[in-house]
Design a protein around this motif. Structure first.
Motif, PDB file in Angstrom:
ATOM      1  N   SER A   7     -13.614 -45.616 -26.949  1.00 45.11           N
ATOM      2  CA  SER A   7     -12.769 -44.571 -27.536  1.00 45.11           C
ATOM      3  C   SER A   7     -12.696 -43.414 -26.557  1.00 45.11           C
ATOM      4  N   GLY A   8     -11.741 -42.526 -26.799  1.00 42.24           N
ATOM      5  CA  GLY A   8     -11.668 -41.309 -26.009  1.00 42.24           C
ATOM      6  C   GLY A   8     -10.551 -41.263 -24.995  1.00 42.24           C
ATOM      7  N   GLY A   9      -9.813 -42.352 -24.851  1.00 42.60           N
ATOM      8  CA  GLY A   9      -8.708 -42.322 -23.909  1.00 42.60           C
ATOM      9  C   GLY A   9      -7.563 -41.463 -24.421  1.00 42.60           C
ATOM     10  N   GLY A  10      -6.570 -41.284 -23.556  1.00 47.02           N
ATOM     11  CA  GLY A  10      -5.420 -40.493 -23.962  1.00 47.02           C
ATOM     12  C   GLY A  10      -4.602 -40.056 -22.779  1.00 47.02           C
ATOM     13  N   LEU A  11      -3.711 -39.116 -23.050  1.00 47.25           N
ATOM     14  CA  LEU A  11      -2.835 -38.552 -22.026  1.00 47.25           C
ATOM     15  C   LEU A  11      -3.376 -37.193 -21.614  1.00 47.25           C
ATOM     16  N   VAL A  12      -3.518 -36.996 -20.327  1.00 46.36           N
ATOM     17  CA  VAL A  12      -4.048 -35.729 -19.821  1.00 46.36           C
ATOM     18  C   VAL A  12      -3.296 -35.357 -18.549  1.00 46.36           C
ATOM     19  N   GLN A  13      -3.167 -34.080 -18.299  1.00 48.49           N
ATOM     20  CA  GLN A  13      -2.515 -33.629 -17.078  1.00 48.49           C
ATOM     21  C   GLN A  13      -3.468 -33.754 -15.893  1.00 48.49           C
ATOM     22  N   ALA A  14      -2.904 -33.896 -14.738  1.00 48.36           N
ATOM     23  CA  ALA A  14      -3.712 -33.943 -13.519  1.00 48.36           C
ATOM     24  C   ALA A  14      -4.583 -32.688 -13.427  1.00 48.36           C
ATOM     25  N   GLY A  15      -5.834 -32.909 -13.055  1.00 52.90           N
ATOM     26  CA  GLY A  15      -6.792 -31.813 -13.000  1.00 52.90           C
ATOM     27  C   GLY A  15      -7.608 -31.651 -14.270  1.00 52.90           C
ATOM     28  N   GLY A  16      -7.201 -32.338 -15.318  1.00 55.98           N
ATOM     29  CA  GLY A  16      -7.893 -32.227 -16.593  1.00 55.98           C
ATOM     30  C   GLY A  16      -9.090 -33.158 -16.685  1.00 55.98           C
ATOM     31  N   SER A  17      -9.703 -33.159 -17.866  1.00 49.85           N
ATOM     32  CA  SER A  17     -10.913 -33.944 -18.091  1.00 49.85           C
ATOM     33  C   SER A  17     -10.785 -34.767 -19.362  1.00 49.85           C
ATOM     34  N   LEU A  18     -11.505 -35.867 -19.391  1.00 47.89           N
ATOM     35  CA  LEU A  18     -11.646 -36.693 -20.582  1.00 47.89           C
ATOM     36  C   LEU A  18     -13.062 -37.232 -20.613  1.00 47.89           C
ATOM     37  N   ARG A  19     -13.551 -37.511 -21.817  1.00 47.78           N
ATOM     38  CA  ARG A  19     -14.811 -38.205 -21.953  1.00 47.78           C
ATOM     39  C   ARG A  19     -14.594 -39.478 -22.750  1.00 47.78           C
ATOM     40  N   LEU A  20     -14.911 -40.583 -22.147  1.00 40.06           N
ATOM     41  CA  LEU A  20     -14.817 -41.871 -22.819  1.00 40.06           C
ATOM     42  C   LEU A  20     -16.162 -42.218 -23.443  1.00 40.06           C
ATOM     43  N   SER A  21     -16.097 -42.894 -24.575  1.00 32.17           N
ATOM     44  CA  SER A  21     -17.303 -43.326 -25.272  1.00 32.17           C
ATOM     45  C   SER A  21     -17.276 -44.834 -25.471  1.00 32.17           C
ATOM     46  N   CYS A  22     -18.438 -45.442 -25.373  1.00 32.68           N
ATOM     47  CA  CYS A  22     -18.580 -46.875 -25.626  1.00 32.68           C
ATOM     48  C   CYS A  22     -19.729 -47.049 -26.614  1.00 32.68           C
ATOM     49  N   ALA A  23     -19.414 -47.616 -27.760  1.00 33.48           N
ATOM     50  CA  ALA A  23     -20.425 -47.888 -28.780  1.00 33.48           C
ATOM     51  C   ALA A  23     -20.840 -49.348 -28.677  1.00 33.48           C
ATOM     52  N   ALA A  24     -22.125 -49.586 -28.483  1.00 29.55           N
ATOM     53  CA  ALA A  24     -22.659 -50.946 -28.402  1.00 29.55           C
ATOM     54  C   ALA A  24     -23.313 -51.324 -29.720  1.00 29.55           C
ATOM     55  N   SER A  25     -23.234 -52.602 -30.043  1.00 30.63           N
ATOM     56  CA  SER A  25     -23.748 -53.072 -31.339  1.00 30.63           C
ATOM     57  C   SER A  25     -25.239 -53.404 -31.304  1.00 30.63           C
ATOM     58  N   ARG A  26     -25.874 -53.185 -30.157  1.00 32.78           N
ATOM     59  CA  ARG A  26     -27.305 -53.434 -30.051  1.00 32.78           C
ATOM     60  C   ARG A  26     -27.903 -52.412 -29.095  1.00 32.78           C
ATOM     61  N   SER A  27     -29.202 -52.363 -29.040  1.00 32.67           N
ATOM     62  CA  SER A  27     -29.871 -51.411 -28.173  1.00 32.67           C
ATOM     63  C   SER A  27     -29.423 -51.582 -26.732  1.00 32.67           C
ATOM     64  N   ILE A  28     -29.037 -50.470 -26.099  1.00 29.50           N
ATOM     65  CA  ILE A  28     -28.591 -50.575 -24.708  1.00 29.50           C
ATOM     66  C   ILE A  28     -29.758 -50.859 -23.772  1.00 29.50           C
ATOM     67  N   PHE A  29     -30.992 -50.700 -24.246  1.00 31.24           N
ATOM     68  CA  PHE A  29     -32.145 -51.087 -23.431  1.00 31.24           C
ATOM     69  C   PHE A  29     -32.215 -52.603 -23.267  1.00 31.24           C
ATOM     70  N   SER A  30     -31.597 -53.340 -24.179  1.00 30.97           N
ATOM     71  CA  SER A  30     -31.616 -54.804 -24.112  1.00 30.97           C
ATOM     72  C   SER A  30     -30.508 -55.354 -23.232  1.00 30.97           C
ATOM     73  N   ILE A  31     -29.690 -54.463 -22.697  1.00 29.67           N
ATOM     74  CA  ILE A  31     -28.552 -54.852 -21.866  1.00 29.67           C
ATOM     75  C   ILE A  31     -28.911 -54.619 -20.406  1.00 29.67           C
ATOM     76  N   ASN A  32     -28.754 -55.634 -19.580  1.00 32.19           N
ATOM     77  CA  ASN A  32     -29.132 -55.505 -18.166  1.00 32.19           C
ATOM     78  C   ASN A  32     -28.394 -54.334 -17.503  1.00 32.19           C
ATOM     79  N   THR A  33     -27.077 -54.402 -17.604  1.00 34.26           N
ATOM     80  CA  THR A  33     -26.226 -53.368 -17.024  1.00 34.26           C
ATOM     81  C   THR A  33     -25.045 -53.150 -17.956  1.00 34.26           C
ATOM     82  N   ILE A  34     -24.710 -51.909 -18.198  1.00 34.33           N
ATOM     83  CA  ILE A  34     -23.536 -51.568 -18.995  1.00 34.33           C
ATOM     84  C   ILE A  34     -22.749 -50.535 -18.231  1.00 34.33           C
ATOM     85  N   GLY A  35     -21.435 -50.660 -18.283  1.00 34.42           N
ATOM     86  CA  GLY A  35     -20.670 -49.720 -17.480  1.00 34.42           C
ATOM     87  C   GLY A  35     -19.207 -49.679 -17.828  1.00 34.42           C
ATOM     88  N   TRP A  36     -18.494 -48.961 -17.010  1.00 35.80           N
ATOM     89  CA  TRP A  36     -17.072 -48.750 -17.180  1.00 35.80           C
ATOM     90  C   TRP A  36     -16.314 -49.384 -16.023  1.00 35.80           C
TER      91      TRP A  36
END
Length: 119
Positions: A7-36
């Motif tokens: 979640s968190g995507g959208g339309l933004v002007q150049a120079g602006g900021s966004l924060r994307l979020s990723c919700a995982a259904s299990r503990s992220i400690f159990s995941i070797n690598t998670i990323g974008w």
């Protein structure tokens, strides 16, 4: 298995900021690598930033100093803070996870969230 929801995507002007979020259904400690990862029209999917279960971060050269990956362990959330956005950052951004299960290692993907940067 793991389900990933971005979640968190959208339309933004150049120079602006966004924060994307990723919700995982299990503990992220159990995941070797998670990323974008991101995929622009006509291009291959590419790594943007990742974090291992041990906390090691990795960034694509093109986003170093511009994007920051972080995680909130208690909520099984991973974030991507994107600053000083440029037109070339326009893409569908996917959350991806590498998970070791009893019968092997698997990759999982969310459905993606569109980020559009207007020039």
């Amino acid at each position: 298995q793991v389900q990933l929801v971005e979640s968190g995507g959208g339309l933004v002007q150049a120079g602006g900021s966004l924060r994307l979020s990723c919700a995982a259904s299990r503990s992220i400690f159990s995941i070797n690598t998670i990323g974008w990862y991101r995929q622009a029209p006509g291009k291959q999917r590419e790594l943007v930033a990742s974090i291992t279960s041990g906390g090691t971060r990795n960034y694509a050269d093109s986003v170093k100093g511009q994007f920051t990956i972080s995680r909130e362990n208690a909520k099984n959330m991973v974030y991507l803070q994107m600053n000083s956005l440029k037109y070339k950052d326009t893409a569908v951004y996917y959350c991806g996870a590498d998970l070791t299960e009893w019968d092997g290692e698997y990759d999982y993907w969310g459905k993606g969230t569109q980020v559009t940067v207007s020039s």
